[in-house]
Design an enzyme around this catalytic site. Structure first.
Site, PDB file in Angstrom:
ATOM      1  CE1 TYR A 141      -3.603  -2.526   0.578  1.00  0.00           C
ATOM      2  CE2 TYR A 141      -4.646  -0.494   1.279  1.00  0.00           C
ATOM      3  CZ  TYR A 141      -4.744  -1.804   0.875  1.00  0.00           C
ATOM      4  OH  TYR A 141      -5.978  -2.389   0.779  1.00  0.00           O
ATOM      5  CE  LYS A 186       2.028 -17.782  -2.503  1.00  0.00           C
ATOM      6  NZ  LYS A 186       1.186 -18.999  -2.588  1.00  0.00           N
ATOM      7  CG  ASP A 219      -1.754 -20.377  -1.101  1.00  0.00           C
ATOM      8  OD1 ASP A 219      -1.245 -20.391   0.032  1.00  0.00           O
ATOM      9  OD2 ASP A 219      -1.209 -20.928  -2.088  1.00  0.00           O
ATOM     10  CG  ASP A 243      -8.192  -4.490   1.896  1.00  0.00           C
ATOM     11  OD1 ASP A 243      -9.144  -4.086   2.593  1.00  0.00           O
ATOM     12  OD2 ASP A 243      -8.135  -4.369   0.653  1.00  0.00           O
ATOM     13  CG  ASP A 247     -13.703  -6.944   2.195  1.00  0.00           C
ATOM     14  OD1 ASP A 247     -13.435  -6.234   3.188  1.00  0.00           O
ATOM     15  OD2 ASP A 247     -14.176  -6.493   1.138  1.00  0.00           O
TER      16      ASP A 247
HETATM   17  C1  IPM Z   1     -10.469  -0.839   4.144  1.00  0.00           C
HETATM   18  C2  IPM Z   1     -10.668  -0.242   2.778  1.00  0.00           C
HETATM   19  C3  IPM Z   1      -9.482   0.653   2.454  1.00  0.00           C
HETATM   20  C4  IPM Z   1      -8.239  -0.216   2.423  1.00  0.00           C
HETATM   21  C5  IPM Z   1      -9.603   1.464   1.141  1.00  0.00           C
HETATM   22  C6  IPM Z   1     -10.854   2.325   1.129  1.00  0.00           C
HETATM   23  C7  IPM Z   1      -8.384   2.301   0.888  1.00  0.00           C
HETATM   24  O1  IPM Z   1     -10.855  -1.232   1.823  1.00  0.00           O
HETATM   25  O2  IPM Z   1     -10.357  -0.078   5.112  1.00  0.00           O
HETATM   26  O3  IPM Z   1     -10.440  -2.060   4.258  1.00  0.00           O
HETATM   27  O4  IPM Z   1      -7.949  -0.889   1.432  1.00  0.00           O
HETATM   28  O5  IPM Z   1      -7.533  -0.229   3.432  1.00  0.00           O
HETATM   29 MN    MN Z   2     -11.000  -3.244   2.653  1.00  0.00          MN
END
Ligand code: IPM
Ligand code: MN
Length: 361
Positions: A141, A186, A219, A243, A247
């Site tokens: 990032y 990884k 993975d 990240d 999710d």
């Molecule tokens: C999160 C979001 C952010 C990230 C984006 C909006 C930059 O997806 O907080 O998880 O990738 O960190």
């Molecule tokens: Mn995110």
């Protein structure tokens, strides 16, 4: 106590969910006799529109002076122009970096009333209690970027110090829980992952007691996370893996709208739901505010050290979910649901029942 809380509503559904968070925090202040002073500032796309910067100086300065920051979400199609030099997301990334928030805590629990919401068999979900810790200010990032029409590159870099400080935090938290730490990398391909793995092993071996460490490749972990989520306790990983995996983990809970996060480190801590700005839901009173309300509980716990208040907010949310105070994302097509504001109001209404000094009185 007296505390200064900066609100950064941001874009899309951000303002609607942050408004519910503010309601709940104000109720906490009223019930427990605290004074919370709120200040709202622009970040992300709306800041670009109003002030030409995704992280205006006045916003950063206000956050630096505050006791805690509550953020909604940033971004949206309006600012998605690939040619644009400035993007809303830079506001959030810049804020994390400027405040030195190197650890992002994302707890994932499954409410028993929602076990049938996930596309995963219910028996695998009862009792899931995970704490994913994402490194937040390093890795791909933040490495150097080259961006051309024929060639582009993102550098992924980590120093030993950056790995060690987040692992230390993860180990401390693991010790207070079940003492199991899984580090995800990884290492069979990436040099940064090999440094990550070595640093983590050495730190746990030499600096900690009572923490059992396991390494997993990202993975394989992505698969185990949905196959056998109950076997994990605390998970620590680098920025981008974290990240993606959080999710994925939100699917276990039933909706990404339920999950809170706390970003902590050197400066003022920042609290935000893990979901995005969901522009298609914005302005319709249908966004799920629980992720933000639970982020307020984390704010009370980690930034203000108000454990009793944090627990009361969590217990109230638990009850609301139990009694089917569900937002649109939690009900089947065509079924009735509670609006964003109605959920905020219901939580405020039930909160006194979880306030010990009022119950005793
Ligand atoms: C999160 C979001 C952010 C990230 C984006 C909006 C930059 O997806 O907080 O998880 O990738 O960190
Ligand atoms: Mn995110």
């Amino acid at each position: 106590m007296k505390a200064k809380i900066v609100l950064l509503p941001g874009d899309g559904i951000g303002p609607e969910v942050v408004a519910q968070g503010e309601k709940v925090l104000s109720a906490v202040a009223r019930l427990w006799g605290h004074q919370f002073d709120f200040e709202s500032h622009a970040i992300g796309g709306c800041a670009l529109d109003e002030l030409g910067e995704p992280l205006p100086v006045e916003t950063l300065e206000a956050c630096q002076k505050a006791d805690a920051v509550l953020l909604g979400a940033v971004g949206g199609p309006k600012w998605d122009n690939p040619q644009a030099k400035k993007r809303p997301e830079q506001g959030l990334l810049g804020l994390r970096k400027a405040l030195g928030l190197y650890a992002n805590l994302r707890p994932v629990t499954v409410h028993p009333a929602l076990v049938n919401h996930a596309p995963i068999k219910a028996d695998r979900l009862f009792g899931v209690d995970l704490l994913l810790i994402r490194e937040l200010t390093g890795g791909i990032y933040f490495g150097e970027k080259t961006e051309g029409t024929e060639h582009a590159a993102d550098v992924c870099a980590y120093s030993r110090k950056e790995v060690e400080r987040v692992v230390r935090l993860a180990a401390d938290l693991a010790r207070k829980r079940k003492g199991k730490l899984t580090s995800v990398d990884k290492a069979n391909v990436l040099a940064t992952s090999r440094l990550w793995r070595k640093t983590t092993s050495e730190y746990i071996e030499t600096q900690t007691v009572g923490v059992e460490l396991e390494h997993q490749l990202v993975d394989a972990f992505a698969m185990h996370l949905i196959q056998t989520p109950k076997r994990f306790d605390v998970v620590v990983t680098e920025n981008m893996f974290g990240d993606i995996l959080t999710d994925e983990a939100s699917v276990l809970a039933g909706s990404i709208g339920l999950l809170p996060s706390a970003s902590i480190g050197d400066g003022t801590a920042l609290f935000e739901p893990i979901h995005g700005s969901a522009p298609d839901l914005a302005g319709r009173n249908i966004a799920n505010p629980y992720g933000t309300i639970l982020s307020c509980a984390l704010l009370l716990r980690h930034a203000l050290k108000l454990e009793e208040e944090a627990k009361a907010v969590e217990d109230t949310v638990w009850r609301a979910i139990n009694e089917k105070v569900w937002s649109k994302d939690l009900v089947a097509e065509g079924e009735s649901y509670f609006g964003t504001e109605e959920i905020g109001e219901q939580v405020v209404k039930w909160l006194p029942q979880f306030c010990p000094h009022l119950i005793e009185a």
